[in-house]
Design an enzyme around this catalytic site. Structure first.
Site, short mmCIF file in Angstrom:
data_model
loop_
_atom_site.label_atom_id
_atom_site.label_comp_id
_atom_site.label_asym_id
_atom_site.label_seq_id
_atom_site.Cartn_x
_atom_site.Cartn_y
_atom_site.Cartn_z
CE LYS A 20 -22.38 38.18 59.25
NZ LYS A 20 -20.98 37.72 59.44
CB SER A 59 -19.24 38.65 56.16
OG SER A 59 -19.18 37.94 57.38
CB SER A 78 -16.91 38.37 59.49
OG SER A 78 -16.59 38.08 58.16
N1 GLN Z 1 -13.32 37.85 54.89
C1 GLN Z 1 -13.21 36.49 55.29
C2 GLN Z 1 -13.82 35.59 54.24
O1 GLN Z 1 -14.26 36.08 53.28
C3 GLN Z 1 -13.81 36.29 56.62
C4 GLN Z 1 -15.27 36.09 56.62
C5 GLN Z 1 -15.82 35.87 57.98
O2 GLN Z 1 -15.16 36.06 59.00
N2 GLN Z 1 -17.05 35.40 58.02
O3 GLN Z 1 -13.87 34.41 54.39
#
Ligand code: GLN
Length: 481
Positions: free
Chosen positions: A79, A154, A178
């Protein structure tokens, strides 16, 4: 042998036995990326030179008959929030669009030391903020199972890469879901380790008390192999735990018989899609038939999790993102006339709308006068959420829930409604807040053939038990294509 269909062990032993080479494996994946990734968008940057050098090193080892390390020759994606020396690392943001780190993230170094061949950097929501990958400053990722749908976020690029056979496995990061949510949307396995199990050194910080690095993979065993590779104390990250790292694969084959599995009604309430509910309920029945004892547990503060998460995560983000000032390595606006104009315009042009929203929310929550009402209160609620889990784990060995209330939604469906988007994280943020590990594994498909994820949560540093339950389930699960 289809070179893009192999698990980690199969790939490694094929290289070891000289049935193929690490080079051929890498080339096969690059060829597939060339062919498929134009429409999926899983990768932001390919690092062919670095990959082929590593493949060559592994092939020489194999040719000399030396035993290969656990990931010897295995092509992986990383990532793009993890720093890679000499390879552009953007965090999905224009503000880091040209950033080439001078050092490697510890997890990346450990992957390479274990023989992995890094194909490239995978797409993600900007600074890992999002649940759909639509917040990438470059391009969205499309779900390989249905190109009109999001892959989740994400770590959408990592999940899509694994699902579309563009990598054998990938690293993702999880701050509020994420790793697990995109794994569930794309029909792969995603594991968030306990906070502190894996070093965060070299991970571009979003919310430091919640950030975790972990694997996305095709099987539970593959996730276990990657976890073992990246876990363990790192002097470069003071929050990494100085605890022995078990051989996660060794315990996998033990049956799940006799394990107590908790089910919390708070995870089956309003907003849960019926098809997801049915799939998760039948997975729970399967666990019963494997000899697990299913025990009702209560996690009464769950309903406060989303506001708590979105206060703490944004507060920490507003502080972490202060460093992107245009002075050092981030984007600098052209033609500015003063220092303050440079700060303002660089940040205004470098950050996308969601990142700005988070910075504003977080700055507000931390500001004098509001600190006690919001940030401090959120910290207290966080403790209550963690205690809920402590109490539940006195009665059970693991807790099973849906990973996400719905299967993958359509591109654009929630992008203009931040609150609806935030609610998609309802079952995942709790584990990040409590610091406990969680895994998402495929447990069925909807009528539209979209993957559904089963989440298994565990006690602090007890990844072994959730892997064991996940593996046992995986062996008997019959999941539609
Ligand atoms: N969807 C969550 C956010 O927008 C989690 C993001 C993540 O785990 N990096 O913060």
């Amino acid at each position: 042998m289809v070179l893009t269909h192999l698990t980690i062990d199969a790939a490694r032993s094929a290289v070891q036995e000289r049935q193929t080479t690490a080079l051929a494996l890498a080339e096969a994946h690059y060829a597939r990326i060339q062919k498929e990734d134009g429409q999926i968008g899983a990768y932001l940057t390919l690092c062919k030179e670095r990959a082929l050098e590593q493949a060559d090193r592994i092939d020489r080892m194999a040719a000399e008959g030396k035993p290969l390390p656990p990931l010897g020759g295995v092509p992986v994606g990383i990532k793009d929030v993890m720093s890679t020396r000499g390879v552009r690392t953007t965090a999905g943001s224009k503000s880091l669009g040209k950033y080439i780190p001078p050092y490697d993230c510890t997890a990346v170094l450990r992957m390479e030391a274990a023989g992995a061949v890094i194909l490239g950097k995978t797409n993600c929501d900007e600074f890992a903020m999002g649940s759909s990958n639509e917040n990438s400053a470059f391009h969205p990722v499309r779900n390989p199972r249905d190109l009109n749908r999001v892959p989740g976020g994400s770590s959408g690029g990592s999940a899509a890469a694994v699902a579309a056979d563009l990598a054998v496995a990938a690293l993702g990061s999880d701050t509020g879901g994420s790793i697990r949510q995109p794994a569930s949307f794309c029909g792969v396995v995603g594991l968030m380790p306990t906070y502190g199990r894996v070093s965060r050194y070299g991970l571009i910080a979003f919310a430091s008390s919640l950030d975790h690095i972990g694997p996305l993979a095709k099987t539970v065993k593959d996730a276990a192999i990657v976890l073992r590779t990246i876990a363990g104390r790192d002097p470069m990250d003071s929050t990494s735990a100085d605890l022995p790292v078990p051989d996660y694969t060794a315990g996998l084959e033990r049956s799940a018989r006799g394990l107590k599995v908790g089910v919390a009604k708070e995870y089956f309430g309003e907003g849960l899609d019926d098809e997801v509910r049915h799939a998760v309920e039948s997975a729970i029945d399967k666990l019963k038939s494997l000899g697990c004892e299913v025990v009702p547990v209560s996690l009464p503060h769950t309903r406060y999790a989303i506001p708590t998460y979105y206060l703490i995560a944004t507060a920490e983000a507003s502080s972490n993102l202060a460093r992107y000032d245009g002075v050092r390595y981030s984007y600098r606006a052209a033609g500015v006339k003063s220092l303050s104009e440079m700060y303002r315009r660089s940040r205004d042009e470098g950050f996308g709308a969601e990142v700005k929203r988070r910075i504003m929310l977080g700055t507000y929550a931390l500001s004098a006068g509001y600190y006690d009402a919001y940030y401090l209160k959120a910290q207290k609620v966080r403790t209550l959420l963690a205690r809920d889990f402590e109490d539940a784990f006195r009665q059970v060995d693991a807790i099973v829930t849906p990973t996400s209330p719905t299967a993958a939604f359509r591109l654009g469906e929630k992008s203009n409604d931040p609150l609806a988007m935030y609610l998609a994280d309802i079952y995942t943020v709790t584990a990040d807040l409590a610091g406990i590990p969680g895994i998402s594994i495929p447990c069925g498909v909807t009528m539209d053939n979209l993957p559904i994820g089963l989440q298994i949560l565990g006690k602090h540093f007890d990844e072994a038990t959730i892997l064991r339950v996940a593996h046992a389930y995986e062996q008997v699960a019959q999941i539609g294509s």
